[in-house]
Write an enzyme that holds these catalytic residues in place. Structure first.
Site, PDB file in Angstrom:
ATOM      1  N   LYS A 260       0.899  -1.065  -0.037  1.00 32.80           N
ATOM      2  CA  LYS A 260      -0.180   0.149  -0.015  1.00 32.80           C
ATOM      3  C   LYS A 260       0.918   0.950   0.168  1.00 32.80           C
ATOM      4  O   LYS A 260       1.025   1.983  -1.356  1.00 32.80           O
ATOM      5  CB  LYS A 260      -0.644   0.462   1.472  1.00 32.80           C
ATOM      6  CG  LYS A 260      -2.138  -0.876   1.473  1.00 32.80           C
ATOM      7  CD  LYS A 260      -3.279  -0.929   2.360  1.00 32.80           C
ATOM      8  CE  LYS A 260      -2.433  -1.006   3.810  1.00 32.80           C
ATOM      9  NZ  LYS A 260      -1.582  -2.468   4.069  1.00 32.80           N
TER      10      LYS A 260
ATOM     11  N   ARG B 147     -10.253   0.215   8.585  1.00 28.71           N
ATOM     12  CA  ARG B 147      -9.817  -1.483   8.565  1.00 28.71           C
ATOM     13  C   ARG B 147     -10.750  -1.745   9.143  1.00 28.71           C
ATOM     14  O   ARG B 147     -10.658  -2.742   9.900  1.00 28.71           O
ATOM     15  CB  ARG B 147      -8.340  -1.329   9.751  1.00 28.71           C
ATOM     16  CG  ARG B 147      -7.230  -1.096   8.884  1.00 28.71           C
ATOM     17  CD  ARG B 147      -5.853  -0.550  10.055  1.00 28.71           C
ATOM     18  NE  ARG B 147      -5.059  -1.966   9.231  1.00 28.71           N
ATOM     19  CZ  ARG B 147      -3.754  -1.533   8.826  1.00 28.71           C
ATOM     20  NH1 ARG B 147      -3.743  -0.217   8.716  1.00 28.71           N
ATOM     21  NH2 ARG B 147      -2.790  -1.590   8.751  1.00 28.71           N
TER      22      ARG B 147
ATOM     23  N   ARG C 279      11.607  -5.585   5.732  1.00 27.09           N
ATOM     24  CA  ARG C 279      10.833  -4.047   5.043  1.00 27.09           C
ATOM     25  C   ARG C 279      12.372  -2.447   6.404  1.00 27.09           C
ATOM     26  O   ARG C 279      12.358  -3.123   7.269  1.00 27.09           O
ATOM     27  CB  ARG C 279       9.406  -3.310   5.512  1.00 27.09           C
ATOM     28  CG  ARG C 279       8.917  -2.194   6.014  1.00 27.09           C
ATOM     29  CD  ARG C 279       8.024  -1.789   5.854  1.00 27.09           C
ATOM     30  NE  ARG C 279       6.829  -2.254   6.603  1.00 27.09           N
ATOM     31  CZ  ARG C 279       5.916  -2.515   7.025  1.00 27.09           C
ATOM     32  NH1 ARG C 279       4.869  -1.693   5.710  1.00 27.09           N
ATOM     33  NH2 ARG C 279       4.920  -2.895   7.856  1.00 27.09           N
TER      34      ARG C 279
ATOM     35  N   ARG D  21      10.885  -1.386  11.566  1.00 30.53           N
ATOM     36  CA  ARG D  21       9.112  -1.216  12.431  1.00 30.53           C
ATOM     37  C   ARG D  21       9.287  -2.455  14.213  1.00 30.53           C
ATOM     38  O   ARG D  21       9.447  -3.626  13.728  1.00 30.53           O
ATOM     39  CB  ARG D  21       8.371  -1.437  11.912  1.00 30.53           C
ATOM     40  CG  ARG D  21       7.654   0.112  11.530  1.00 30.53           C
ATOM     41  CD  ARG D  21       6.446   0.044  10.224  1.00 30.53           C
ATOM     42  NE  ARG D  21       5.103  -0.130  10.257  1.00 30.53           N
ATOM     43  CZ  ARG D  21       4.714  -0.763   9.890  1.00 30.53           C
ATOM     44  NH1 ARG D  21       4.523  -0.103   8.761  1.00 30.53           N
ATOM     45  NH2 ARG D  21       3.188  -1.094  10.185  1.00 30.53           N
TER      46      ARG D  21
ATOM     47  N   ARG E  19      -1.065  -9.727  13.010  1.00 24.80           N
ATOM     48  CA  ARG E  19      -1.604  -8.240  12.351  1.00 24.80           C
ATOM     49  C   ARG E  19      -2.903  -8.949  11.071  1.00 24.80           C
ATOM     50  O   ARG E  19      -3.509  -8.187  10.688  1.00 24.80           O
ATOM     51  CB  ARG E  19      -0.485  -7.293  11.969  1.00 24.80           C
ATOM     52  CG  ARG E  19      -0.617  -6.787  12.763  1.00 24.80           C
ATOM     53  CD  ARG E  19       1.286  -6.300  12.548  1.00 24.80           C
ATOM     54  NE  ARG E  19       1.520  -5.358  11.192  1.00 24.80           N
ATOM     55  CZ  ARG E  19       2.670  -5.240  10.402  1.00 24.80           C
ATOM     56  NH1 ARG E  19       3.759  -5.521  10.615  1.00 24.80           N
ATOM     57  NH2 ARG E  19       2.727  -4.437   9.416  1.00 24.80           N
TER      58      ARG E  19
HETATM   59  N1  LIG Z   1      10.201  -8.876  -2.883  1.00 22.37           N
HETATM   60  C1  LIG Z   1       9.095  -7.164  -2.924  1.00 22.37           C
HETATM   61  N2  LIG Z   1       9.398  -6.145  -1.738  1.00 22.37           N
HETATM   62  C2  LIG Z   1       8.456  -5.516  -1.969  1.00 22.37           C
HETATM   63  C3  LIG Z   1       7.588  -5.408  -3.166  1.00 22.37           C
HETATM   64  N3  LIG Z   1       6.339  -4.494  -2.628  1.00 22.37           N
HETATM   65  C4  LIG Z   1       6.681  -4.256  -1.652  1.00 22.37           C
HETATM   66  N4  LIG Z   1       7.720  -4.513  -1.197  1.00 22.37           N
HETATM   67  C5  LIG Z   1       8.466  -4.431  -0.049  1.00 22.37           C
HETATM   68  O1  LIG Z   1       7.331  -4.983   0.896  1.00 22.37           O
HETATM   69  C6  LIG Z   1       7.251  -4.103   1.939  1.00 22.37           C
HETATM   70  C7  LIG Z   1       6.579  -3.742   2.998  1.00 22.37           C
HETATM   71  O2  LIG Z   1       5.811  -2.879   1.605  1.00 22.37           O
HETATM   72  P1  LIG Z   1       4.621  -1.968   1.759  1.00 22.37           P
HETATM   73  O3  LIG Z   1       4.469  -0.474   0.002  1.00 22.37           O
HETATM   74  O4  LIG Z   1       5.114  -0.583   3.301  1.00 22.37           O
HETATM   75  O5  LIG Z   1       3.306  -2.127   2.263  1.00 22.37           O
HETATM   76  P2  LIG Z   1       2.421  -2.305   3.757  1.00 22.37           P
HETATM   77  O6  LIG Z   1       2.259  -2.080   4.476  1.00 22.37           O
HETATM   78  O7  LIG Z   1       0.727  -2.793   2.776  1.00 22.37           O
HETATM   79  O8  LIG Z   1       2.226  -0.337   3.084  1.00 22.37           O
HETATM   80  C8  LIG Z   1       8.165  -2.816   1.999  1.00 22.37           C
HETATM   81  O9  LIG Z   1       9.538  -2.886   1.897  1.00 22.37           O
HETATM   82  C9  LIG Z   1       8.457  -2.455   0.532  1.00 22.37           C
HETATM   83  O10 LIG Z   1       9.306  -1.807  -0.319  1.00 22.37           O
HETATM   84  C10 LIG Z   1       7.397  -6.666  -4.405  1.00 22.37           C
HETATM   85  O11 LIG Z   1       6.873  -6.658  -5.329  1.00 22.37           O
HETATM   86  N5  LIG Z   1       8.337  -6.689  -3.804  1.00 22.37           N
HETATM   87  N1  LIG Z   2      -7.413   2.391  10.723  1.00 20.27           N
HETATM   88  C1  LIG Z   2      -6.930   1.867  11.693  1.00 20.27           C
HETATM   89  N2  LIG Z   2      -7.289   1.531  12.795  1.00 20.27           N
HETATM   90  C2  LIG Z   2      -7.020   0.667  13.399  1.00 20.27           C
HETATM   91  N3  LIG Z   2      -5.481   0.760  13.397  1.00 20.27           N
HETATM   92  C3  LIG Z   2      -4.695   1.124  12.789  1.00 20.27           C
HETATM   93  C4  LIG Z   2      -5.734   2.065  11.927  1.00 20.27           C
HETATM   94  N4  LIG Z   2      -4.436   1.841  11.147  1.00 20.27           N
HETATM   95  C5  LIG Z   2      -3.481   1.712  11.522  1.00 20.27           C
HETATM   96  N5  LIG Z   2      -3.400   1.371  12.193  1.00 20.27           N
HETATM   97  C6  LIG Z   2      -2.609   0.685  13.607  1.00 20.27           C
HETATM   98  O1  LIG Z   2      -1.141   0.135  13.295  1.00 20.27           O
HETATM   99  C7  LIG Z   2      -0.601  -0.007  12.413  1.00 20.27           C
HETATM  100  C8  LIG Z   2       0.244  -0.739  11.045  1.00 20.27           C
HETATM  101  O2  LIG Z   2       0.033   0.327  10.231  1.00 20.27           O
HETATM  102  P1  LIG Z   2       0.536   0.342   9.379  1.00 20.27           P
HETATM  103  O3  LIG Z   2       1.536   1.587   9.320  1.00 20.27           O
HETATM  104  O4  LIG Z   2      -0.819   0.759   8.423  1.00 20.27           O
HETATM  105  O5  LIG Z   2       0.851  -1.051   8.513  1.00 20.27           O
HETATM  106  P2  LIG Z   2       0.653  -1.764   7.218  1.00 20.27           P
HETATM  107  O6  LIG Z   2       1.687  -0.848   5.980  1.00 20.27           O
HETATM  108  O7  LIG Z   2       2.004  -3.018   7.787  1.00 20.27           O
HETATM  109  O8  LIG Z   2      -0.669  -2.341   7.022  1.00 20.27           O
HETATM  110  C9  LIG Z   2      -1.864  -1.421  12.696  1.00 20.27           C
HETATM  111  O9  LIG Z   2      -0.930  -3.232  12.547  1.00 20.27           O
HETATM  112  C10 LIG Z   2      -2.330  -1.003  13.408  1.00 20.27           C
HETATM  113  O10 LIG Z   2      -2.044  -1.609  15.373  1.00 20.27           O
END
Ligand SMILES: Nc1nc2c(ncn2[C@@H]2O[C@H](COP(=O)(O)OP(=O)(O)O)[C@@H](O)[C@H]2O)c(=O)[nH]1
Ligand SMILES: Nc1ncnc2c1ncn2[C@@H]1O[C@H](COP(=O)(O)OP(=O)(O)O)[C@@H](O)[C@H]1O
Length: 225
Positions: free
Chosen positions: A19, A93, A127, A160, A171
């Protein structure tokens, strides 16, 4: 429905689905303001605000923070962005959060990143983040130019506290039970667009093409993928 030519989108997907990565590409290509609930909570924790410290224990255990707290925080920021097009990342969420958002703003599109859980687990434990900007890196996928340092500021990267294997499992469970129903909520409203895959670089061109059709031309910053 587009109100006053503004475009309001939400990006959803399990933790680690990309995301944040896709949001920064959307921001660059389409000029939407990006608001991440996780970044906002981490900024509160870093500032040692009362709210932040209270939330830290929820986050570190892989649980969602209470609906009323996060909804208040996000809706206040959105009210300050009333004249902007935006992309919400990490909120809503839960169905209760989606309903509270609906009470104030109409969401035009929900982009759902559908990435399998097996793919995600490895990503999260490798990450690395630059906390103050929200920039994310990955040892394999997008490593920083200098190991351990942010590309833009040169400041140290950190991991993190909630990116441990145990917390990631919690999660993902919270995602299944509390967040997946939100997909159904938006599907029934006809605004859900799902993009399935295991690699961001393969998913992104589809998201780009989809948004290029939806977002008014005047708002598009760059046309390229
Ligand atoms: N191996 C791999 N890592 C990815 C890819 N896309 C994102 N990432 C990595 O996966 C981790 C999670 O991505 P992030 O954008 O932070 O996901 P979010 O938690 O949904 O916001 C980060 O360290 C990114 O750099 C992919 O296509 N392949
Ligand atoms: N909309 C939300 N409602 C409740 N908790 C949240 C929300 N957004 C974030 N959090 C809290 O912050 C943590 C990290 O969120 P986020 O950075 O969005 O995680 P990720 O990028 O791994 O999806 C979540 O696991 C939760 O504990």
């Amino acid at each position: 429905m587009l109100v006053r030519n503004l475009f309001r989108a939400v990006i959803m997907g399990p933790p680690g689905s990309g995301k944040g990565t896709v949001s920064s590409r959307i921001r660059e290509s389409f000029g939407l303001q990006h608001l991440s609930s996780g970044d906002m909570l981490r900024a509160n924790i870093k500032a040692k605000s009362e709210l932040g410290l209270l939330m830290k224990s929820c986050i570190d255990q892989g649980q969602l923070v209470p609906d009323d707290v996060i909804s208040r925080l996000i809706l206040a920021s959105l009210r300050d962005m009333e004249k902007s097009s935006w992309l919400l990342d990490g909120f809503p969420r839960t169905v209760a959060q989606a309903e509270s958002l609906d009470g104030v703003f109409t969401v035009d599109t929900v982009i759902n990143l559908d990435v399998p859980f097996e793919t995600i687990k490895e990503r999260l434990t490798s990450r690395w983040v630059h906390l103050s900007s929200g920039r994310v890196y990955n040892i394999d996928f997008n490593p920083p130019r200098i190991p351990g340092l942010d590309d833009v500021t040169g400041e140290p990267l950190t991991q993190r506290d909630d990116d441990t294997p145990e917390t990631v499992t919690c999660r993902l469970k919270a995602y299944e039970t509390q967040t997946q129903p939100v997909l159904e909520y938006y599907r029934s409203k006809g605004v859900l667009a799902t993009f399935t895959g295991t690699e961001t670089n393969k998913i992104w061109p589809h998201v780009h093409a989809f948004l290029a059709k939806k977002i008014p031309q005047t708002q598009q910053v760059r046309g390229g993928v």
